[in-house]
Design a protein around this motif. Structure first.
Motif, PDB file in Angstrom:
ATOM      1  N   ASP A 176      -6.075   6.353   2.207  1.00  0.00           N
ATOM      2  CA  ASP A 176      -5.353   5.060   2.889  1.00  0.00           C
ATOM      3  C   ASP A 176      -4.773   4.498   2.774  1.00  0.00           C
ATOM      4  N   TRP A 177      -4.421   3.782   1.008  1.00  0.00           N
ATOM      5  CA  TRP A 177      -2.811   3.721   0.328  1.00  0.00           C
ATOM      6  C   TRP A 177      -1.442   3.760   1.003  1.00  0.00           C
ATOM      7  N   ASP A 178      -1.471   4.529   1.553  1.00  0.00           N
ATOM      8  CA  ASP A 178      -0.200   4.637   1.849  1.00  0.00           C
ATOM      9  C   ASP A 178       1.320   3.195   1.734  1.00  0.00           C
ATOM     10  N   GLU A 179       0.647   2.807   2.749  1.00  0.00           N
ATOM     11  CA  GLU A 179       1.340   1.329   2.755  1.00  0.00           C
ATOM     12  C   GLU A 179       0.807   0.629   1.880  1.00  0.00           C
ATOM     13  N   LYS A 180      -0.390   0.762   1.005  1.00  0.00           N
ATOM     14  CA  LYS A 180      -0.527  -0.549  -0.176  1.00  0.00           C
ATOM     15  C   LYS A 180       0.363  -0.195  -1.563  1.00  0.00           C
ATOM     16  N   VAL A 181      -0.016   1.391  -1.499  1.00  0.00           N
ATOM     17  CA  VAL A 181       0.994   1.399  -3.062  1.00  0.00           C
ATOM     18  C   VAL A 181       2.657   2.249  -3.007  1.00  0.00           C
ATOM     19  N   LYS A 182       3.596   1.808  -3.978  1.00  0.00           N
ATOM     20  CA  LYS A 182       5.034   2.755  -3.830  1.00  0.00           C
ATOM     21  C   LYS A 182       5.858   2.637  -4.953  1.00  0.00           C
TER      22      LYS A 182
ATOM     23  N   PHE B 208       6.827  -6.800  -1.258  1.00  0.00           N
ATOM     24  CA  PHE B 208       6.655  -7.044  -2.396  1.00  0.00           C
ATOM     25  C   PHE B 208       6.571  -8.271  -2.040  1.00  0.00           C
ATOM     26  N   LYS B 209       7.916  -9.106  -2.100  1.00  0.00           N
ATOM     27  CA  LYS B 209       7.868 -10.811  -2.479  1.00  0.00           C
ATOM     28  C   LYS B 209       6.722 -11.516  -0.963  1.00  0.00           C
ATOM     29  N   ASP B 210       7.185 -10.737  -0.605  1.00  0.00           N
ATOM     30  CA  ASP B 210       5.536 -11.067   0.876  1.00  0.00           C
ATOM     31  C   ASP B 210       4.616 -10.698   0.146  1.00  0.00           C
ATOM     32  N   ASP B 211       3.368 -11.990   0.644  1.00  0.00           N
ATOM     33  CA  ASP B 211       2.274 -12.119  -0.130  1.00  0.00           C
ATOM     34  C   ASP B 211       1.460 -11.588   1.367  1.00  0.00           C
ATOM     35  N   GLU B 212       2.139 -11.213   2.351  1.00  0.00           N
ATOM     36  CA  GLU B 212       1.183 -11.150   3.695  1.00  0.00           C
ATOM     37  C   GLU B 212       1.173 -10.023   4.029  1.00  0.00           C
ATOM     38  N   ASP B 213       2.108  -9.016   3.514  1.00  0.00           N
ATOM     39  CA  ASP B 213       2.844  -7.360   3.529  1.00  0.00           C
ATOM     40  C   ASP B 213       1.683  -6.843   2.949  1.00  0.00           C
ATOM     41  N   PRO B 214       1.159  -5.389   3.454  1.00  0.00           N
ATOM     42  CA  PRO B 214       0.152  -5.251   3.064  1.00  0.00           C
ATOM     43  C   PRO B 214       0.689  -3.892   1.715  1.00  0.00           C
ATOM     44  N   MET B 215       2.285  -4.433   1.401  1.00  0.00           N
ATOM     45  CA  MET B 215       2.270  -3.434  -0.145  1.00  0.00           C
ATOM     46  C   MET B 215       1.972  -4.250  -1.380  1.00  0.00           C
ATOM     47  N   LYS B 216       0.702  -3.726  -2.165  1.00  0.00           N
ATOM     48  CA  LYS B 216      -0.184  -4.719  -3.287  1.00  0.00           C
ATOM     49  C   LYS B 216       0.320  -4.414  -4.494  1.00  0.00           C
TER      50      LYS B 216
END
Length: 661
Positions: free
Chosen positions: A220-226, A256-264
């Motif tokens: 389920d981390w597909d959007e979290k990790v790139k 990544f620069k957006d603190d609210e984005d799901p990419m962590k």
């Protein structure tokens, strides 16, 4: 270059010219002999070396370094370099090219100024059973070869590189590292600020392997990790869907620069390790040998300032400790003394334990053992009683010390949470929950009880992985000081010190609103609060009695708000009415209907004659006072028998003018 030569030599004075290093690659002559030329190089540790000439033994060709070419072109110029990572090696020395330091702004000063935050280091090598000696041997060999310029040595370097790739990319090693990163991130760093973290992979193929393994562990981390790295036309086709094109990389940068984005989590190899700033980024996992300025540039990604950020954490999976200390040798003596050993076990964890012991001492005499039980309700009550304990007026100095030390406790825990034992983290969660509530009830901003409840619940959920926490004050929606039901609930709280502090804070906030709008009510309620506090401080009334008096003041405030509705006046008009109707026997001269009429005419007149320069020009204020007096005189206000009434009305008008401005 011909045009630049003409511009420089024909100019009498002044002038700024921008250039890149490669412009001098094919230029062997003198650009100018002038001695009033200053060459300023940013990132002076890069590409500025090679003052000596080298001869190719095979061809006899003379090779000149970049620095020599520029110095030959500008023989009498003054050279100034700016860099955050000076280099001192046999073949590359920043100070040799640019001379001694003009000024030093070191890491110690940067942290003291608040320009950056400190970085702590944690080694995880032993935990994942990597053979550090083999890694170090291969690492040293690789770097030694990579610094040679001869072609055959570069080929040997590639062979060594393939051996290292085979070792570091082995499935069992990747499995161990990724499993550890996932657990370390979830348990310690996911809730740190925005949860942003960076994984530095050894190579492009290792980056892909780590990405695939992490998704295998956490589908389920597909959007979290790139993955963020350069591509090649020789890459396997399936890599393209992971790497993407230039526009996709730009999209990832924005995410990544957006603190609210799901990419962590960003997995990188070389990209984003220099000149890429995400202030909330607080965690870097390193699985790539680095040294010198490259290493310092990379770890600097986590030292940027961000609200609530106490420091950055570097988690080492490859064995960079030795290189980190070598890199530090290039910095100032006080940097080496203060940051020469950023190891978590030697610095952050002992500091955390020290602050934990201090907080324990500051809570001496208070039993919070039930916080460690299984009941969420009991935990919630212990937090409430802990706040109540610190809010006792006899502990005013203790409370100040506690707020400072508990904040430091939170700071050090954020840097060593993976090392802290579970009972230590659990106890720190209690101290932080109490501190959070104390800060809120003591702050100068508007107090929101639901916000306090939310923070406590989040703290408990994050720290002890528990749900269903009972709130300190059992409300779930916005509360009003004027809600009789809310006042009854506050009165019923067990923690009388906390109850008193909450009521005082809410009342103070309401009175502050009056000080900007309603002079009469501000003075009236300020005096009531002052008298009540003095009686309590002097021991004339008990804690329970002061709470009852504060509740009475709250009810009086509620009635004051309703007064305008009952008279058919707006809040603005009510402020003028209160000033006009202030004299004790004013109703002997005017009925309510007349007073309301005076109020409405006065308010309307002021609105129509509003001047933005009333605050600045005394002549404008004088005109305003004349307007007010003329209107009041129409109603023979104030009566001759009442002294000071006019002054109070004028004062209210001036308050209105200042607030409007």
């Amino acid at each position: 270059m011909k045009n630049l030569k003409e511009l420089v030599n024909d100019r009498k004075d002044n002038g700024i010219f921008y250039s890149t290093m490669h412009k001098f690659d094919d230029y062997d002559g003198t650009l100018t002999d002038r001695n009033d030329v200053i060459v300023i190089s940013d990132e002076a540790h890069r590409s500025q070396y090679g003052l000596e000439e080298k001869v190719d033994p095979k061809t006899g060709e003379i090779k000149i370094g970049a620095a020599r070419k520029i110095h030959n072109a500008l023989p009498n110029a003054t050279f100034i370099g700016f860099t955050g990572t000076p280099i001192s090696k046999a073949d590359r020395n920043t100070r040799e090219v640019f001379g001694d330091y003009i000024d030093i702004y070191d890491m110690t000063q940067s942290v003291e100024d608040g320009a950056t935050v400190p970085i702590c280091y944690e080694s995880r090598i032993a935990d994942i059973n990597l053979d550090e000696s083999i890694l170090q041997k291969i690492d040293d060999k690789y770097w030694n070869l990579s610094e040679e310029a001869e072609e055959y040595n570069i080929e040997r370097s590639k062979k060594e590189l393939s051996k290292m790739e085979e070792l570091l990319g082995a499935p069992e090693i990747i499995d161990d590292i990724c499993t550890d990163i996932v657990h370390q991130y979830e348990d310690n760093r996911a809730n740190e600020l925005s949860g942003k973290a960076m994984i530095v992979a050894y190579s492009r193929s290792v980056a892909i392997k780590m990405y695939e393994k992490i998704l295998e562990l956490r589908p389920d981390w597909d959007e979290k990790v790139k993955v963020v790295m350069s591509g090649s036309n020789k890459d396997p086709e399936e890599w393209y869907n992971i790497i993407g094109d230039k526009s996709y990389k730009k999209e990832l940068e924005n995410k990544f620069k957006d603190d609210e984005d799901p990419m962590k989590i960003a997995i990188v190899v070389d990209m984003w390790l220099t000149g890429f700033d995400v202030p909330s980024l607080a965690t870097m996992y390193i699985y790539k040998p680095m040294k010198g300025h490259n290493l310092m540039q990379a770890i600097a990604r986590v030292n940027r300032v961000f609200k609530g950020k106490e420091g950055g954490l570097v988690v080492d999976y490859i064995g960079i400790a030795c290189e980190l200390k070598k890199a530090m040798s290039e910095y100032t003596d006080r940097d080496k003394k203060k940051y020469g050993d950023p190891d978590v076990d030697k610095v952050a964890y002992p500091k955390f334990q020290e602050k934990l012991e201090i907080c324990q001492d500051l809570f001496h005499g208070f039993d919070y053992s039930k916080f460690f039980g299984d009941s969420n309700l009991e935990r919630s009550k212990v937090i409430s009683r802990g706040v109540n304990f610190m809010e006792d007026l006899s502990r005013e100095n203790t409370k100040k010390d506690y707020l400072k030390e508990a904040l430091l406790l939170k700071k050090w825990l954020s840097l060593c949470s993976s090392r802290a034992k579970s009972h230590e983290r659990f106890e720190a969660a209690f101290f932080e929950a109490v501190r959070s509530v104390l800060v809120k009830v003591s702050s100068t901003g508007k107090l929101s009880l639901p916000e306090i409840n939310k923070q406590i619940t989040e703290l408990l959920n994050q720290s002890i992985k528990s749900t269903g926490v009972i709130n300190v004050i059992n409300v779930s929606e916005e509360v009003s000081l004027f809600d009789p039901e809310f006042l009854d609930r506050v009165r019923a709280l067990e923690s009388s010190n906390l109850t008193r502090t909450i009521l005082e804070k809410l009342l103070d906030d309401e009175v502050k609103v009056y000080t900007k709008t309603n002079l009469v009510k501000a003075e009236e309620f300020s005096e009531l609060l002052k008298n009540t506090r003095n009686k309590y401080i002097n021991g004339h009334i008990t804690n329970d009695e002061v709470i009852e008096e504060l509740i009475k003041i709250a009810k009086l405030l509620r009635e004051a708000h309703l007064e305008g509705e009952n008279l058919g006046l707006t809040e603005e008009e009510l402020a003028f009415y209160n000033a006009i109707a202030l004299p004790e026997n004013i109703h002997d001269f005017y009925d309510d209907e007349t007073l309301i009429k005076i109020t409405q005419e006065l308010t309307d007149s002021l609105r129509k004659n509003r001047k933005i320069d009333w605050q600045k020009k005394e002549s404008a204020r004088a005109k305003m006072r004349v307007t007010v007096k003329r209107l009041l005189k129409k109603y023979d206000y104030p009566p001759k028998e009442i002294d000071g009434a006019l002054d109070k009305v004028i004062a209210q008008c001036e308050l209105w003018v200042d607030e409007a401005a």
